[in-house]
Design an enzyme around this catalytic site. Structure first.
Site, PDB file in Angstrom:
ATOM      1  N   SER A  17       0.835  -1.191   0.000  1.00 29.10           N
ATOM      2  CA  SER A  17       0.000   0.000   0.000  1.00 29.10           C
ATOM      3  C   SER A  17       0.881   1.256   0.000  1.00 29.10           C
ATOM      4  O   SER A  17       1.742   1.406  -0.869  1.00 29.10           O
ATOM      5  CB  SER A  17      -0.945  -0.040   1.209  1.00 29.10           C
ATOM      6  OG  SER A  17      -1.899   0.987   1.156  1.00 29.10           O
TER       7      SER A  17
ATOM      8  N   ASP B  61      -8.915  -6.289  -4.487  1.00 27.12           N
ATOM      9  CA  ASP B  61      -8.479  -4.992  -3.975  1.00 27.12           C
ATOM     10  C   ASP B  61      -9.030  -3.909  -4.897  1.00 27.12           C
ATOM     11  O   ASP B  61      -8.506  -3.669  -5.972  1.00 27.12           O
ATOM     12  CB  ASP B  61      -6.948  -4.941  -3.919  1.00 27.12           C
ATOM     13  CG  ASP B  61      -6.409  -3.636  -3.355  1.00 27.12           C
ATOM     14  OD1 ASP B  61      -7.220  -2.724  -3.078  1.00 27.12           O
ATOM     15  OD2 ASP B  61      -5.182  -3.529  -3.198  1.00 27.12           O
TER      16      ASP B  61
ATOM     17  N   ARG C   8     -11.527   6.378  10.469  1.00 26.22           N
ATOM     18  CA  ARG C   8     -11.113   4.971  10.430  1.00 26.22           C
ATOM     19  C   ARG C   8     -12.228   4.075   9.914  1.00 26.22           C
ATOM     20  O   ARG C   8     -11.975   3.138   9.161  1.00 26.22           O
ATOM     21  CB  ARG C   8     -10.685   4.522  11.829  1.00 26.22           C
ATOM     22  CG  ARG C   8     -10.159   3.084  11.866  1.00 26.22           C
ATOM     23  CD  ARG C   8      -8.980   2.918  10.948  1.00 26.22           C
ATOM     24  NE  ARG C   8      -8.342   1.614  11.129  1.00 26.22           N
ATOM     25  CZ  ARG C   8      -7.260   1.208  10.478  1.00 26.22           C
ATOM     26  NH1 ARG C   8      -6.686   2.020   9.597  1.00 26.22           N
ATOM     27  NH2 ARG C   8      -6.737   0.028  10.690  1.00 26.22           N
TER      28      ARG C   8
ATOM     29  N   HIS D  52      -8.150  -4.954  -0.091  1.00 21.91           N
ATOM     30  CA  HIS D  52      -6.847  -4.296   0.029  1.00 21.91           C
ATOM     31  C   HIS D  52      -6.016  -4.893   1.163  1.00 21.91           C
ATOM     32  O   HIS D  52      -4.791  -4.924   1.092  1.00 21.91           O
ATOM     33  CB  HIS D  52      -7.054  -2.799   0.252  1.00 21.91           C
ATOM     34  CG  HIS D  52      -5.784  -2.013   0.245  1.00 21.91           C
ATOM     35  ND1 HIS D  52      -4.910  -2.013  -0.821  1.00 21.91           N
ATOM     36  CD2 HIS D  52      -5.222  -1.199   1.185  1.00 21.91           C
ATOM     37  CE1 HIS D  52      -3.864  -1.233  -0.547  1.00 21.91           C
ATOM     38  NE2 HIS D  52      -4.044  -0.729   0.663  1.00 21.91           N
ATOM     39  N   ASP D  53      -6.672  -5.370   2.205  1.00 21.19           N
ATOM     40  CA  ASP D  53      -5.960  -5.955   3.337  1.00 21.19           C
ATOM     41  C   ASP D  53      -5.291  -7.283   3.007  1.00 21.19           C
ATOM     42  O   ASP D  53      -4.619  -7.861   3.870  1.00 21.19           O
ATOM     43  CB  ASP D  53      -6.916  -6.161   4.512  1.00 21.19           C
ATOM     44  CG  ASP D  53      -7.011  -4.937   5.400  1.00 21.19           C
ATOM     45  OD1 ASP D  53      -6.231  -3.989   5.197  1.00 21.19           O
ATOM     46  OD2 ASP D  53      -7.875  -4.928   6.311  1.00 21.19           O
TER      47      ASP D  53
END
Length: 383
Positions: free
Chosen positions: A158, A323, A228, A356-357
């Site tokens: 990232s 992602d 967040r 994405h994680d």
């Protein structure tokens, strides 16, 4: 993320170190930081030729604690503990691995919450806006401090992958291999928009006080919590959220109100509360702005071909199918100019459900891709 302490390859107890720099750092913006400190951890042993060093660059909310655990908190595993350690893809029996908390961070390195020696108060709003280029400059100074003239590899996912790419441009002779994982050559307008909404949640929090909330003994918790929550949605895939939460009701029934009703709402609020309890709002603003500003092709009209003409490293570029924040298409935008410049580049597109994680997850194929490439790097180092 990660594995338990009894699993094969646990690196064991680690401790953080601190490096102080008294040479002023001139930021890309023109601002100057007269002196600063970087907190870092190291794992493994630097070989006699100092050729086996690997730098790990962290993502937006990351820090220096990459692997292992602390003696006073056995549950505090490093954020990439599944990737770094003896016998793991980034093998600490072969490599000397460095993780650091970037400048502007909130885990020990000099940042907005640090005390400005000239005023005796936290830097707060006076801390300079920072860029990926500034981070790489500070990381190169850390390498000098450790006596490392060239990294075997610079690795990041990232925002960390953007730093790895910048290393190949800022210091082409100081890195042999670059790993850009779940990264992009610049943010899309949509991604900048997500960041702006997140920042505005913080900036409009009544407890923000223009970034100088430290003196008021308050924290802009509501804004940071919302930021967040928004960010976390973008890190997950639709399928992952559906599989884990679906439309499950938190209490098993509808309440016909605006409190928590669905399981996904409970999860997001928990993640927001947890993050707001340990992360600094000013650091969040700085990190997202660094993401927005990263654009190596800015001065070439968006053309990456002439930009990567100065790179000399070999590259491993990795993307993940679900992602949608940094899609595989964005990784291929990195690969094309590397091939254009006849650089050595390997590309892997990993099928994953985690969004994405995914770059943090325990995916066997992904770990094998990393291990295979890093075995080659180790052989080059004579390990």
């Amino acid at each position: 993320m990660g594995d338990n302490l009894s699993a094969t390859g646990s690196i064991g107890i680690v401790s953080a170190r601190r490096a102080q720099f008294d040479t002023p750092l001139v930021f890309r913006s023109g601002a100057v930081l007269p002196r600063y400190e970087l907190v870092y951890e190291t794992y493994g042993t630097l070989n006699a030729g100092k050729s086996n060093a690997i730098l790990i660059c962290h993502a937006l909310s990351g820090h220096h604690h990459v692997a292992g655990y602390y003696a006073d908190d056995l549950k505090n595993l490093g954020w990439w503990n599944n990737m770094v350690g003896p016998g793991k893809p980034i093998d600490t029996d072969k490599f000397f691995v460095i993780g650091l908390n970037n400048l502007g961070g909130c885990h020990g390195s000099t940042g907005p919450s640090s005390i400005n020696p000239e005023t005796g108060q936290p830097y707060g709003s006076s801390f300079p806006v920072i860029t990926v280029e500034d981070w790489v400059t500070s990381q190169a100074r850390l390498a000098d401090f450790l006596g490392i003239s060239q990294f075997a590899a610079v690795i990041g996912g990232s925002l960390g992958g953007m730093q790895a790419l910048q290393w190949s441009l800022s210091y082409p002779d100081r890195v042999r291999h670059v790993f850009a994982i779940a990264a992009a050559p610049h943010l899309t307008a949509q991604n900048i928009a997500f960041n702006d909404v997140a920042r505005n949640a913080i900036l409009t929090d009544p407890d923000f006080h223009g970034g100088d909330y430290y003196q008021h003994n308050v924290v802009p918790t509501r804004g940071l919590r919302l930021a967040r929550m928004l960010g976390h949605i973008t890190y997950l895939s639709d399928n992952a959220m559906a599989d884990k939460f679906g439309r499950d009701l938190h209490a098993g029934q509808l309440n016909y109100g605006y409190e928590i009703e669905f399981a996904i709402e409970s999860y997001l609020r928990y993640q927001g509360d947890k993050f707001a309890a340990y992360f600094d709002a000013n650091t969040y603003l700085l990190m997202t702005k660094a993401l927005d500003y990263f654009n190596p092709a800015h001065d070439s009209g968006g053309d990456l071909n002439p930009v990567f003409a100065r790179a000399k490293a070999s590259f491993l570029v990795v993307s993940f199918t679900t992602d949608w924040r940094f899609s595989p298409q964005r990784s291929r935008e990195i690969v094309r100019p590397l091939l254009h410049n006849r650089l050595n580049v390997n590309y892997a597109e990993i099928t994953s459900t985690h969004g994405h994680d995914s770059f943090l997850m325990q995916d066997p194929y992904y770990l094998d891709v990393m291990r295979t490439y890093l075995d080659r790097v180790a052989r080059e180092c004579g390990q």
